[in-house]
Design a protein around this motif. Sequence first.
Motif, short mmCIF file in Angstrom:
data_model
loop_
_atom_site.label_atom_id
_atom_site.label_comp_id
_atom_site.label_asym_id
_atom_site.label_seq_id
_atom_site.Cartn_x
_atom_site.Cartn_y
_atom_site.Cartn_z
N UNK A 147 0.81 -1.21 0.00
CA UNK A 147 0.00 0.00 0.00
C UNK A 147 0.85 1.27 0.00
N UNK A 148 2.17 1.11 0.09
CA UNK A 148 3.05 2.26 0.32
C UNK A 148 3.37 3.00 -0.97
N UNK A 149 3.78 4.25 -0.80
CA UNK A 149 4.26 5.04 -1.92
C UNK A 149 5.64 4.53 -2.34
N UNK A 150 5.91 4.45 -3.60
CA UNK A 150 7.23 3.98 -4.06
C UNK A 150 8.31 5.00 -3.73
N UNK A 151 9.54 4.54 -3.61
CA UNK A 151 10.66 5.43 -3.35
C UNK A 151 11.88 4.94 -4.10
N UNK A 152 12.78 5.86 -4.40
CA UNK A 152 13.98 5.54 -5.18
C UNK A 152 15.16 5.14 -4.31
N UNK A 153 15.13 5.52 -3.03
CA UNK A 153 16.27 5.24 -2.15
C UNK A 153 15.76 4.97 -0.74
N UNK A 154 16.49 4.19 0.04
CA UNK A 154 16.07 3.87 1.41
C UNK A 154 16.21 5.08 2.33
N UNK A 155 15.36 5.11 3.34
CA UNK A 155 15.43 6.21 4.29
C UNK A 155 16.57 6.07 5.28
N UNK A 156 16.92 4.81 5.61
CA UNK A 156 17.98 4.55 6.58
C UNK A 156 18.96 3.54 6.00
N UNK A 157 20.01 3.98 5.31
CA UNK A 157 20.97 3.06 4.69
C UNK A 157 21.67 2.15 5.69
N UNK A 158 21.70 2.53 6.96
CA UNK A 158 22.39 1.72 7.96
C UNK A 158 21.74 0.35 8.16
N UNK A 159 20.46 0.23 7.79
CA UNK A 159 19.76 -1.04 7.96
C UNK A 159 19.96 -2.00 6.79
N UNK A 160 20.65 -1.55 5.75
CA UNK A 160 20.75 -2.35 4.54
C UNK A 160 21.86 -3.40 4.64
N UNK A 161 21.59 -4.53 4.03
CA UNK A 161 22.58 -5.61 3.94
C UNK A 161 22.47 -6.22 2.54
N UNK A 162 23.51 -6.91 2.13
CA UNK A 162 23.43 -7.64 0.86
C UNK A 162 22.71 -8.96 1.11
N UNK A 163 22.18 -9.54 0.04
CA UNK A 163 21.50 -10.82 0.17
C UNK A 163 22.46 -11.92 0.62
N UNK A 164 23.70 -11.82 0.19
CA UNK A 164 24.69 -12.82 0.60
C UNK A 164 24.93 -12.74 2.11
N UNK A 165 25.02 -11.53 2.65
CA UNK A 165 25.18 -11.36 4.09
C UNK A 165 23.97 -11.90 4.84
N UNK A 166 22.79 -11.65 4.29
CA UNK A 166 21.57 -12.13 4.94
C UNK A 166 21.50 -13.65 4.92
N UNK A 167 21.99 -14.25 3.84
CA UNK A 167 22.04 -15.71 3.77
C UNK A 167 22.99 -16.28 4.81
N UNK A 168 24.11 -15.61 5.01
CA UNK A 168 25.08 -16.10 5.99
C UNK A 168 24.54 -16.01 7.41
N UNK A 169 23.70 -15.02 7.66
CA UNK A 169 23.09 -14.87 8.98
C UNK A 169 21.98 -15.88 9.20
N UNK A 170 21.27 -16.22 8.12
CA UNK A 170 20.12 -17.14 8.22
C UNK A 170 20.27 -18.24 7.17
N UNK A 171 21.23 -19.15 7.35
CA UNK A 171 21.49 -20.17 6.32
C UNK A 171 20.36 -21.18 6.12
N UNK A 172 19.47 -21.30 7.10
CA UNK A 172 18.40 -22.29 7.00
C UNK A 172 17.06 -21.65 6.64
N UNK A 173 17.10 -20.43 6.16
CA UNK A 173 15.87 -19.73 5.82
C UNK A 173 15.78 -19.46 4.33
N UNK A 174 14.56 -19.31 3.85
CA UNK A 174 14.30 -18.84 2.49
C UNK A 174 14.21 -17.32 2.54
N UNK A 175 14.78 -16.66 1.56
CA UNK A 175 14.74 -15.19 1.50
C UNK A 175 13.87 -14.79 0.32
#
Length: 340
Positions: free
Chosen positions: A151-179
Motif C-alpha cells: 500500500x506504500x508510496x514507491x521510493x527511489x532510495x532507502x530512508x535509513x541506509x544503515x539497515x541495509x545488507x546484501x542478500x549474501x550477508x543475509x544468507x550467511x546470517x540465516x542459512x536455514x531460511x528462504x529469502x
Amino acid sequence: MEKYSQFRDKGTAIAPFFSVPTPPSSPLWAPVHIFLFVVRVPLLLGVSLLYFLFIEWIPAPSFVKKCVLWFLLAIPGVWWVDLQVDGVKRGKLSEMRDHLPHDGTVIASSFTSPLDPLYLAGIFCPLFTRSWPGTRKVEPISLFRAILLAFSHPSLAPGNPAKLVSLKELQERHPKSIICVFPECTTTNGRGILPFSPSLLTVGEKTRIYPVNLRYTPGDVTTPTPGEYLAWFWKLLSKPSHCMRVRIARSVFNTQTNGVKKAAGVGYDTNIFDSPEFRDRHVETNEEGGDEEISIREQELLDRVAEDLARLGRVKRVGLDVKDKIDFVKVWQKTKKRRG
C-alpha cells in the motif's frame, strides 16, 4: 485519459500502474456483498491482531503459524486453485523437491497485492526484504511490513541506509531460511513486469533463485495505486471468493562471472532491455559507496529472471520503472483531489 498516456509503455501499450476495475455486479447482489463485508471484518481483524501481535513473536512451530496464515486467507475466500512448477508433471511434485524453494534459496516474486507476502509466508515462511532501484542492498522486513509495503508510496532510495545488507550477508546470517525478494521494488496491476533492482546480483553463486508469479481472479485485489486501504478491503471482503494461481519457474544461479545462459524456448526474440540505452539508465552504488554500472553479464541474470516472471504471468516486460510510478502517483493524486 490523455494525461496518463505517458504512463503507458511505448513498446507494448501496457499501463502497469492503473487500478484494475471491479467486474460489474447485479444490484441484487448488494445485500450479499454488504453482509459478507460486515461478517468478515471483525473476524479478519481479530485473527490479524492475534497473529501479528502475539503468535508471530513467540517461538511457535512453523506449522501453527502457517495454519493461522491460511485461515487469514480463507476468511476473505482466497483459494489457491492452481499451482504449476516448471519441469514437474501434475501429481509428481512431492518427488521433485528441488523444483520448489527450500532452505537456503531465494524467491524472486512478482508484487501486485498484499496477498502476495501473506501467501508466501503461509507456504514457505521466508524472510522478506525490500529492494530499491538505486542500491544492490536490501532491508530485511517483517511480514506485516511486507503487507503494508503493497500500500506504500514507491521510493527511489532507502530512508535509513544503515539497515541495509546484501542478500549474501543475509544468507550467511540465516542459512536455514528462504529469502524473499520483490525485485520490481513496487506493486503493479499484474499486467507487466517492471525493470529489476540490482539486489539479486548479491546472491551467492551457489544459491538457487526461484522466480515466482502470483495471479488473482478477479484482478481488482491488486494495489498498483498506494494508500487505498478501504477500497481494497471492500473489494477483498465483499466478494464470495478470489482465485489465486501460482507459477514457479526453474531455479537459476547468479553465475555472473561466467554469464547466464538463456534457456531454450524462454523469453522473446527482441527485447528493449538488451539495448545499451536501457543499461545506461541504471547506475548502481557498490558497497564502498562508489558508482558501479551493471555489467552485461550481470544484466543477463536480471533479464533471465524478469523473462521467467513475464512468461509465468503471461505478460510482457515494460520499460516503465519506479520513477515513472512516482510521477504517475503525483498526477493521479492531483486528479483525485480535483474530483473530491
